[in-house]
Design a protein around this motif. Structure first.
Motif, PDB file in Angstrom:
ATOM      1  N   SER A  80       0.832  -1.213   0.000  1.00 54.95           N
ATOM      2  CA  SER A  80       0.000   0.000   0.000  1.00 54.95           C
ATOM      3  C   SER A  80       0.861   1.256   0.000  1.00 54.95           C
ATOM      4  O   SER A  80       0.538   2.235  -0.677  1.00 54.95           O
ATOM      5  N   ILE A  83       2.261   1.729  -3.485  1.00 54.77           N
ATOM      6  CA  ILE A  83       1.224   2.221  -4.401  1.00 54.77           C
ATOM      7  C   ILE A  83       0.987   3.710  -4.187  1.00 54.77           C
ATOM      8  O   ILE A  83       0.763   4.459  -5.140  1.00 54.77           O
ATOM      9  N   SER A  84       1.048   4.157  -2.921  1.00 59.37           N
ATOM     10  CA  SER A  84       0.812   5.583  -2.648  1.00 59.37           C
ATOM     11  C   SER A  84       1.845   6.466  -3.334  1.00 59.37           C
ATOM     12  O   SER A  84       1.556   7.610  -3.682  1.00 59.37           O
ATOM     13  N   ALA A  86       2.921   6.088  -6.271  1.00 59.80           N
ATOM     14  CA  ALA A  86       2.526   6.238  -7.673  1.00 59.80           C
ATOM     15  C   ALA A  86       1.237   7.047  -7.837  1.00 59.80           C
ATOM     16  O   ALA A  86       0.867   7.408  -8.954  1.00 59.80           O
ATOM     17  N   LEU A  87       0.551   7.333  -6.735  1.00 59.66           N
ATOM     18  CA  LEU A  87      -0.716   8.066  -6.790  1.00 59.66           C
ATOM     19  C   LEU A  87      -0.517   9.458  -6.204  1.00 59.66           C
ATOM     20  O   LEU A  87      -0.409   9.620  -4.984  1.00 59.66           O
ATOM     21  N   ASP A  89      -2.584  11.980  -6.028  1.00 58.80           N
ATOM     22  CA  ASP A  89      -3.732  12.599  -5.371  1.00 58.80           C
ATOM     23  C   ASP A  89      -4.158  11.895  -4.084  1.00 58.80           C
ATOM     24  O   ASP A  89      -5.095  12.340  -3.425  1.00 58.80           O
ATOM     25  N   VAL A  90      -3.505  10.776  -3.740  1.00 60.51           N
ATOM     26  CA  VAL A  90      -3.904  10.014  -2.551  1.00 60.51           C
ATOM     27  C   VAL A  90      -2.726   9.981  -1.582  1.00 60.51           C
ATOM     28  O   VAL A  90      -1.606   9.641  -1.964  1.00 60.51           O
ATOM     29  N   CYS A  95      -3.835   5.488   1.631  1.00 61.62           N
ATOM     30  CA  CYS A  95      -3.519   4.194   1.006  1.00 61.62           C
ATOM     31  C   CYS A  95      -3.347   3.117   2.061  1.00 61.62           C
ATOM     32  O   CYS A  95      -3.819   1.978   1.884  1.00 61.62           O
ATOM     33  N   ILE A 123     -13.632   3.676  -2.451  1.00 61.31           N
ATOM     34  CA  ILE A 123     -12.352   3.114  -2.887  1.00 61.31           C
ATOM     35  C   ILE A 123     -11.997   1.899  -2.030  1.00 61.31           C
ATOM     36  O   ILE A 123     -11.559   0.863  -2.543  1.00 61.31           O
TER      37      ILE A 123
END
Length: 200
Positions: A80, A83-84, A86-87, A89-90, A95, A123
């Protein structure tokens, strides 16, 4: 799979009714999600406490069995966090909150909606349902390429109920005990991790 479809159907129905304005005002003006969360937590505790096999399971518990849920928790949180990155806006904590649902979509999505709003709750619901469905569909491939413990780790909190039959089939009956203990421990951690990441 049927349980996931029912949960999603009720979610979609609620969203459609809210969007169309067909719900009475008293349902929207009162904080019912908090009371639904309390009821859900009570029912989860009651179902765990009423399990007659719980004492027997704990008597057979060995230390090495605890490494499987630990690997699931650490692996999910690390994934998680990656992944955060790469995001844009989050946030990292959002995440981690979504990931720490560990497949327990009905509980984690209510918690996250309560703390972070409907968008993050949606989400969380979607991400955790996808986790369960992937475990159900990809268990044979996981066993083939990653070993018999892979579907258990992938299943997260669902390994003591919805994904247990598929795990039994492909991982073997000798790992049923591991799957149940894994599901119980991961299930128990969900409210603590989700609340922690939602409030920091």
């Amino acid at each position: 799979m049927k349980g996931s479809i029912i949960i999603v159907s009720f979610f979609v129905l609620g969203a459609v009714l809210g969007w169309a304005g067909w719900l009475p005002d008293f349902l929207l003006e009162t904080d019912h999600t908090r009371y639904a969360l309390y009821l859900l937590m009570f029912l989860v505790g009651a179902s765990i406490g009423a399990d007659n096999k719980l004492r027997e399971i704990f008597q057979r518990l060995r230390f090495d069995v605890l490494l499987v849920p630990l690997a699931t928790i650490v692996g999910t949180l690390v994934g998680s966090a990656l992944i955060s990155a790469a995001l844009a806006d989050v946030s990292l904590t959002d995440c981690l909150a979504v990931g720490s649902g560990f497949g327990y979509y009905s509980l984690s999505s209510v918690f996250i909606t309560q703390y972070k709003g409907a968008e993050m709750g949606t989400i969380a619901l979607t991400a955790n349902i996808i986790r369960e469905i992937l475990t159900l569909l990809a268990a044979p491939l996981m066993v083939r390429y990653f070993g018999r413990l892979a579907p258990i780790c992938a299943g997260g909190a669902t390994t003591m109920d919805t994904t247990l039959p598929i795990i039994t089939r492909y991982s073997g009956k000798d790992l049923v005990f591991v799957a149940i203990i894994h599901g119980f421990i991961v299930d128990f951690t969900v409210p603590f991790f989700v609340t922690f990441f939602c409030t920091i």
